[in-house]
Design a protein around this motif. Structure first.
Motif, PDB file in Angstrom:
ATOM      1  N   GLN A  66      47.374  34.388  68.978  1.00 27.44           N
ATOM      2  CA  GLN A  66      47.476  32.995  68.590  1.00 27.44           C
ATOM      3  C   GLN A  66      46.245  32.167  68.945  1.00 27.44           C
ATOM      4  O   GLN A  66      45.709  31.463  68.119  1.00 27.44           O
ATOM      5  N   THR A 102      47.817  29.112  64.351  1.00 28.73           N
ATOM      6  CA  THR A 102      48.520  28.006  65.016  1.00 28.73           C
ATOM      7  C   THR A 102      47.588  27.129  65.839  1.00 28.73           C
ATOM      8  O   THR A 102      47.744  25.919  65.899  1.00 28.73           O
ATOM      9  N   SER A 136      57.601  36.992  68.284  1.00 28.31           N
ATOM     10  CA  SER A 136      56.442  37.509  69.017  1.00 28.31           C
ATOM     11  C   SER A 136      56.811  38.716  69.858  1.00 28.31           C
ATOM     12  O   SER A 136      56.013  39.648  70.006  1.00 28.31           O
ATOM     13  N   GLU A 152      50.837  34.550  64.902  1.00 29.85           N
ATOM     14  CA  GLU A 152      50.470  33.145  64.694  1.00 29.85           C
ATOM     15  C   GLU A 152      48.954  32.956  64.722  1.00 29.85           C
ATOM     16  O   GLU A 152      48.427  32.213  65.555  1.00 29.85           O
ATOM     17  N   THR A 187      54.655  33.915  62.048  1.00 32.63           N
ATOM     18  CA  THR A 187      54.277  32.518  61.892  1.00 32.63           C
ATOM     19  C   THR A 187      55.511  31.635  61.871  1.00 32.63           C
ATOM     20  O   THR A 187      56.638  32.112  61.725  1.00 32.63           O
ATOM     21  N   HIS A 188      55.298  30.332  62.050  1.00 33.45           N
ATOM     22  CA  HIS A 188      56.400  29.420  61.741  1.00 33.45           C
ATOM     23  C   HIS A 188      55.970  28.459  60.640  1.00 33.45           C
ATOM     24  O   HIS A 188      56.630  27.462  60.388  1.00 33.45           O
TER      25      HIS A 188
END
Lengths: 336, 310
Positions: A97, A183, A48, A180, A212-213
């Motif tokens: 996000q 999320t 980020s 994200e 993103t994760h």
């Protein structure tokens, strides 16, 4: 193809009472026009911060220590604030996000949408309103005329994220950074939002930098992936290369941590043991060495260089060094 | 919205009735009578005076007579000032009090708001430290101490402004300033805290990501949201000004409501105490109502909730 955005040797640090926190420690990458590049990594890996650095939206405690961010012959790190304002929103836009907190609660959707239109496209009120309605239709919001007059609290989370996307599109950007974007949303809405982003990207031909994760999203929408760990890029390649020919033990770890549908209830989920290093005192050598199952003596002594596996695939791991033995590849394969 | 205001007004009436009743019995339970030099008066004259004002009747009779007068908008006559109409006295004195009060609030809000904004934008810099120390001083120095100091230094020693009394505009400045200090102190802290919090919100980042200039972000997206909670303190601040004015008016010799209120209590002037109490209660209730309406105007979320409640 000449890249749209090139990041060279970027270092970003935060200043805290305990000292300097090196959030990003020398990363290089490029985004080509129209492509989707995903940055994945766990919380605190610097993904980020990287996005915010490109937008120059870092908090005042953060500083770009060195490096350059090249966008169309200009170095964004050197631009004045006023020049940067003309790039934000019109050349590079960003969505965040949490759509629940990313919209101003005291302004109508229309007011928030039209701000960017009037600033970057210099539209008058009537034209801005017309364009705002078009943008809302584009992001799949029905009855845009009514929605313009509503306030964020009258919209659901998914709708608010659609509005956020519409706001980001207002200046017709060439690069969209999505930090994200799904999320904070329900799983069912996540798919809708990703599909929307993908279709808009194709329609408008813009590049997408997706942070993103969620590896599932990466596999679905990205062209190329960058894995970040402790402020560094550990592996970088096309989606196929990264998922099919995984090289870095950390990427392996991430992939193995994904829950399997056929997994039985008794089986516990796989996790990478340990935690990432403290970036107040970043390790001199490989940052992953303490958690790595295949660590060698050299890993704890000298930081690994990025090694090219193909023209598009790079890995920062001693295992991939030309002089390393190749035994581990079989081992890694056997793990599956 | 009309229904909401109507309901609030009815509630205000009920509250006011309770306040009047409580005050009525409280002032009458004070020791002593409105008569000066009571013991020197011959009993016949004393009785005659008490009879003239209806004070010889049982308390409940007096109460109902007073309430009856109230419905005819008659607050009765003053016991201290030779039978002058209370409503007439309030009218005369209201202007002075209202003028220094509103001027005090205005000065307080402008300077306090300005200081709050500046210290939020320049956190930890000298202006922030300056504002912090100013507000600590402002909160801890009572307005009557400041009023006395101002009157002595600015009025007497330096002779810049008239030290006391009433007459020209210059006479209003120091009373208003003394009143505004508490407002400056509290409002600046409040605005600072709220603005700092708002500027850390995600939607500020969104606004900046649009490419808006810093000034536009702070003005359009920051201030309005920061002012919502700040509006809430306007109520207590108004009360502050009102109570502060009781003392400050006395020090500067302002012919206002505050001085009348204090004098009437000391002299057991029952009707005057009741008149001023009614007046002050109304003022506070109306300002709270106005603040609530203002609140809804600034914050759309409250506006909609209010409509649904109808």
């Amino acid at each position: 193809m000449t890249p749209l955005l090139t990041v060279n040797n970027l270092h970003v640090s935060f200043h805290s009472y305990q000292g300097e926190i090196q959030a990003v420690r020398g990363i290089h990458f490029a985004v080509k026009p129209g492509e989707t590049l995903a940055i994945v990594g766990e919380s605190g890996c610097g993904k980020s911060v990287t996005a915010q650095t490109i937008m120059r939206l870092l908090p005042s405690t953060a500083k770009i220590v060195q490096g350059e961010i090249r966008y169309e012959q200009q170095d964004l790190t050197q631009l004045t604030e006023v020049k940067m304002e003309s790039i934000r929103g019109s050349q590079i836009a960003m969505i965040f996000q949490d759509p629940m907190t990313s919209l101003n609660p005291t302004m109508t959707i229309g007011q928030q949408l039209m701000e960017g239109l009037r600033k970057h496209l210099h539209l008058n009120k009537r034209l801005a309103k017309k364009r705002a309605e078009e943008l809302l239709s584009l992001v799949g919001i029905s009855n845009p005329h009514l929605r313009l007059k509503q306030y964020p609290h009258q919209l659901s989370g998914g709708m608010r994220q659609r509005v956020m996307i519409a706001i980001a599109l207002a200046g017709d950007p060439k690069l969209l950074i999505a930090d994200e974007p799904t999320t904070a949303l329900d799983v069912t809405i996540q798919a809708q939002i990703m599909e929307l982003l993908k279709s808009i990207q194709e329609k408008m031909g813009m590049a997408l930098l997706l942070i993103t994760h969620d590896l599932g999203i990466v596999a679905e929408v990205a062209d190329r992936v960058m894995v970040m760990y402790a402020g560094k890029i550990v592996e970088h390649g096309t989606v196929d290369e990264l998922f099919q020919h995984t090289k870095h033990p950390y990427t392996w770890g991430l992939l193995r941590s994904l829950p399997q549908l056929k997994q039985s209830r008794e089986e516990s989920l796989v996790a990478i043991p340990g935690s990432p290093p403290d970036l107040l005192h970043p390790p001199k050598a490989c940052p992953y060495v303490n958690r790595c199952l295949q660590a060698m003596v050299i890993c704890d002594q000298t930081p690994p260089e990025l090694t090219a596996c193909s023209s598009t695939h790079q890995v920062a791991c001693w295992l991939e060094h030309p002089m390393a033995s190749k035994e581990h590849e079989n081992r890694a394969g056997g793990d599956e | 919205m009309t229904f909401y205001i109507l309901r609030r007004l009815i509630l205000m009436m009920v509250t006011l009735l309770l306040i009047i009743t409580a005050t009525f019995f409280l002032v009458h339970s004070l020791p002593g009578t409105p008569l000066k030099n009571e013991e020197k008066l011959p009993p016949e004259i004393r009785d005659q005076i008490l009879h003239e004002y209806g004070l010889d009747q049982p308390l409940y009779v007096q109460y109902f007579r007073f309430m009856g007068g109230l419905f005819k908008a008659d607050l009765g006559k003053s016991l201290m000032y030779d039978g002058r109409d209370i409503s007439q006295m309030l009218k005369e004195r209201f202007f002075a009090s209202a003028f220094i009060g509103f001027q005090g609030i205005l000065i307080g809000l402008i300077i306090g708001g300005g200081l709050g904004i500046l210290s939020a934008l320049y956190q930890g810099r000298w202006i922030d430290n300056f504002a912090t120390s100013t507000s600590v001083l402002g909160v801890s120095i009572p307005s009557f101490v400041l009023a006395g100091l101002l009157s002595f230094w600015v009025g007497v020693k330096w002779g810049i402004l008239p030290p006391a009394l009433w007459g020209s505009y210059a006479h209003t400045i120091m009373p208003s300033l003394s009143l505004s200090v508490a407002v400056i102190a509290q409002f600046s802290r409040y605005v600072r805290t709220e603005l700092v919090e708002v500027l850390n919100q995600d939607y500020i980042k969104t606004a900046r990501a649009k490419g808006l200039s810093k000034a536009a972000v702070i003005w359009r997206h920051g201030l309005r949201n920061a002012l919502i909670p700040a509006v809430t303190v306007l109520g207590p601040l108004t009360v502050n000004i009102l109570t502060g004015s009781l003392v400050v008016e006395k020090i500067f010799g302002v012919p206002g409501m505050g001085a009348l209120f204090v004098d009437s209590i000391i002299n057991n002037d029952y009707t005057a105490v009741l008149g001023t109490t009614i007046f002050y209660s109304l003022l506070i209730m109306i300002s709270v109502l106005l603040i609530d309406i203002l609140y809804g105007w600034i914050d759309p979320r409250i506006r909609v909730a209010g409509r649904r409640g109808e």
